[in-house]
Write an enzyme that holds these catalytic residues in place. Structure first.
Site, short mmCIF file in Angstrom:
data_model
loop_
_atom_site.label_atom_id
_atom_site.label_comp_id
_atom_site.label_asym_id
_atom_site.label_seq_id
_atom_site.Cartn_x
_atom_site.Cartn_y
_atom_site.Cartn_z
N VAL A 14 87.01 -2.92 2.07
CA VAL A 14 86.45 -2.05 2.81
C VAL A 14 84.59 -2.74 3.83
CG1 VAL A 14 85.71 0.24 2.60
CG2 VAL A 14 87.93 -0.28 1.61
N LYS A 95 84.70 7.31 -4.28
CA LYS A 95 85.76 8.71 -5.01
C LYS A 95 85.31 9.24 -5.69
CE LYS A 95 88.64 5.53 -3.61
NZ LYS A 95 88.75 5.29 -2.52
N ILE A 126 91.94 9.25 7.90
CA ILE A 126 92.12 10.53 8.86
C ILE A 126 90.77 10.89 8.34
CG2 ILE A 126 93.65 12.58 8.84
CD1 ILE A 126 95.90 10.76 7.25
N GLY A 177 95.99 -5.54 -0.05
CA GLY A 177 94.79 -4.78 -0.39
C GLY A 177 94.75 -3.64 0.06
N GLU A 180 93.98 0.30 -5.33
CA GLU A 180 92.85 -0.78 -5.92
C GLU A 180 92.91 -1.45 -7.19
OE1 GLU A 180 89.65 1.70 -5.97
OE2 GLU A 180 90.74 2.86 -4.06
N LYS A 195 89.98 12.09 -4.91
CA LYS A 195 89.97 12.59 -3.41
C LYS A 195 89.86 14.14 -3.58
CE LYS A 195 91.57 8.25 -2.13
NZ LYS A 195 92.31 7.53 -1.61
N GLY A 292 93.44 0.41 3.09
CA GLY A 292 93.32 -0.74 3.67
C GLY A 292 92.51 -0.99 4.35
#
Lengths: 393, 393
Positions: A14, A95, A126, A177, A180, A195, A292
């Site tokens: 990320v 998270k 999102i 990717g 985790e 989440k 991703g």
């Protein structure tokens, strides 16, 4: 809009995604000054200032935003806390850290009058949290239900649609990717759970600890379960679910046998899909890439831009005079595969609707409470067992 | 959060929807004090204070929010302008009024330091504007494309899936309260156009007048068009579309032959669906009820709550140093049904890909520019003609 000089922690999938996104838009007002990584020796293939000393970020007076994109929840917690206490706004994607420490972090934001943003932590690209916070902030909201983990959904898609084996699908998810570094986080439902806890805070103003919530994944799913599901013309999806019934709130993460007429039936591969249900407006559906580096990196960019405009979460629902009470006293119809009588007796079915037995395995379709499932969460993770919600519809 | 005392203009389908929503949530902090309607004699069936004199709202010092939900764009414009000039925050649902006057209304908001919110004006219950404004506010955004009119989509669904006649489908839409009082607004694409103009302002910071944009609907669609579309395993959807190509921006409202693999293929009945595409995150899809008093009423409630928190649109994209330039120089593949040679010659196909002729009608599949379509917008509305985009995919 403020100019932002970023100190970035972490340069994994990320972090690199964010770096690429910023390179591409060539922003004059947002720059990464320093990147703190654990292993300085590793060649990152980009021209940037790397360090392994957090002080190079925390003590740099130029840096007015910290972005934390590391894997280790404990280290992330320390970084976020230290940033807030130094009154440096911070964006986080962790998270797990948020699911455990969100109450304290809400307090710290207030105490030090410094924002912490983390839309990128739930559902990748999102904007679920922002919408719950800003748009579904009234009492019409009934439930939030969805596929919140791109990696397990990718694996389920490959198994269901391309007849791939579980192991091959997992390896492919890791190569791309999506997974985790510790795949059990994805596969056993933990990532979805974290989440869900964050989402619930913004949706209903309620915090429930991870230990309190029934969480079950797809790691013991086998061919018999897939066959059963296909016979019913359904697909297995790993669903996180929070729903308010008057003054009570239920939450769980559980595989569900989803029928064709449901929005999330068609959510495939690494995509996430969230169904928000409310009085009067009915169901709304949001759909996009949930995993991703680049999609999540672009979500981090939205958090960064929000910081530039001094946006902060207000946790409006927490101020409601009456908050719904979390309960596990809610009954689901489930499909339950097992082998031994002992396993069978883990669950107290208030109603048995279907039964099958053979030398290889047995199953029951029947009604159980979430409390009953929760009480045996660990025993149900036995390879002989698999349980999935089997909603009427 | 401020307490809000509302003066409401209009008590049609959406006004009544808002009233019901507020009754249901029984809010202590939001109350409708006065409702201004044109026809005071009409029995509304609710216990509320009605008036036909706008001054009863504008001169009432208690009222600190005006909500305008009337049909007449000119009257709506007067109400909104008067409210802003009196520094009373205002929520509007009138897309036509906004599409024509948005630039002036942005200026008035600034000049009088008073917000105007109108998320409910586009896509009913889907928070498109708020998301474009707050979340897709960076340079990654490429395009916004979708079904923005619930009424025409309802009619298309009934025709395509239930073989209903056009007239029956329209009557049913009107009975169910989905259609505007003047159905040509829905059917000929104008309602979609107005929403597209508002969306484009928030998505790309660019304003284009309604007269400049190719707008074409489904009123001349006939059985031959439906047959052609079904043969290609596609469905006709009325699509509003804005897309940025580097420094250029195209916009149009046009029926499209949509193939099965597209998100909007499955958007049926009165639902709206919007696909937001960006660099790095790819496509995101938002889906929900786009028409009807209660869904739209709940969207108005979100605008009202936002007012209570002093939210206002910042029109961030307008401040970009370089804005993309609107152009009609863009080529589409289209399906074009016609009868006469004169009609055929309206369009200059740079490439003809398919041709059919018969005694009854003829069609061509080929490539034309938006500019060419726009130049003959009115002639193409002849019952002998129908044109629809026919994308490759």
């Amino acid at each position: 809009m403020k100019n932002l000089t970023i100190g970035l922690f972490g340069f994994g999938n990320v972090g690199r995604g964010l770096y690429d996104v910023l390179e591409r838009i060539n922003s004059q007002s947002v720059t990464i000054k320093t990147i703190c990584v654990r292993n300085l020796a590793k060649n990152r293939g980009v021209e940037a200032h790397f360090t392994d000393n957090p002080d190079d970020i925390f003590e740099d007076k130029d840096i007015n935003l910290i972005v934390e994109l590391i894997d280790d929840a404990d280290a992330a917690y320390d970084i976020v806390k230290r940033a807030l206490k130094k009154r440096i706004p911070v964006v986080s994607g962790n998270k797990k850290m948020l699911a455990y420490h969100i109450i304290e972090l809400i307090d710290l934001q207030e105490q030090y009058n410094t924002p912490l943003l983390y839309d990128a932590s739930a559902c990748g690209s999102i904007p679920v949290i922002r919408n719950l916070e800003e748009y579904y902030d009234n009492d019409l909201l009934c439930s939030v239900k969805g596929i919140l983990n791109g990696s397990s959904n990718f694996i389920l898609s490959k198994i269901f649609n391309e007849h791939m084996s579980y192991g091959d699908a997992l390896r492919l998810a890791q190569e791309l990717g999506f997974a985790e570094s510790n795949p059990t986080l994805d596969i056993d439902g933990w990532d979805s759970l974290f989440k869900l806890i964050i989402v619930t805070m913004h949706a209903f103003g309620v915090y429930v600890t991870p230990e309190e919530i029934f969480t079950y994944g797809i790691s013991t799913m086998n061919d018999a379960d897939i066959r059963f599901t296909k016979e019913k013309d359904r697909r297995i999806k790993l669903v996180a679910h929070v729903e308010k019934f008057d003054d009570r709130l239920i939450m769980c993460v559980i595989p569900q046998l989803i029928s064709r007429n449901k929005y999330i039936y068609g959510v495939e591969d690494e995509f996430n899909g969230v169904v928000i249900k409310g009085l009067f407006y009915g169901k709304q559906f949001m759909f996009g890439r949930g995993a991703g580096g680049h999609p999540t990196g672009s979500a981090v960019l939205s958090d960064i831009t929000a910081c530039a405009y001094n946006y902060r979460y207000e946790y409006k629902k927490r101020n409601n005079s009456v908050l719904p009470a979390y309960t596990k006293e809610h009954t689901f119809r489930v499909y339950f595969r097992y082998k031994t009588a002992e396993q069978r007796n883990l669950l107290n079915f208030s109603k048995v609707r279907e039964q099958y037995s053979s030398d290889d395995y047995n199953y029951i379709v029947g009604d159980v409470t979430i409390a009953n499932l929760k009480a045996h969460q660990e025993e149900l993770r036995h390879p002989d067992c698999f349980v999935a919600a089997y909603p009427f519809d």
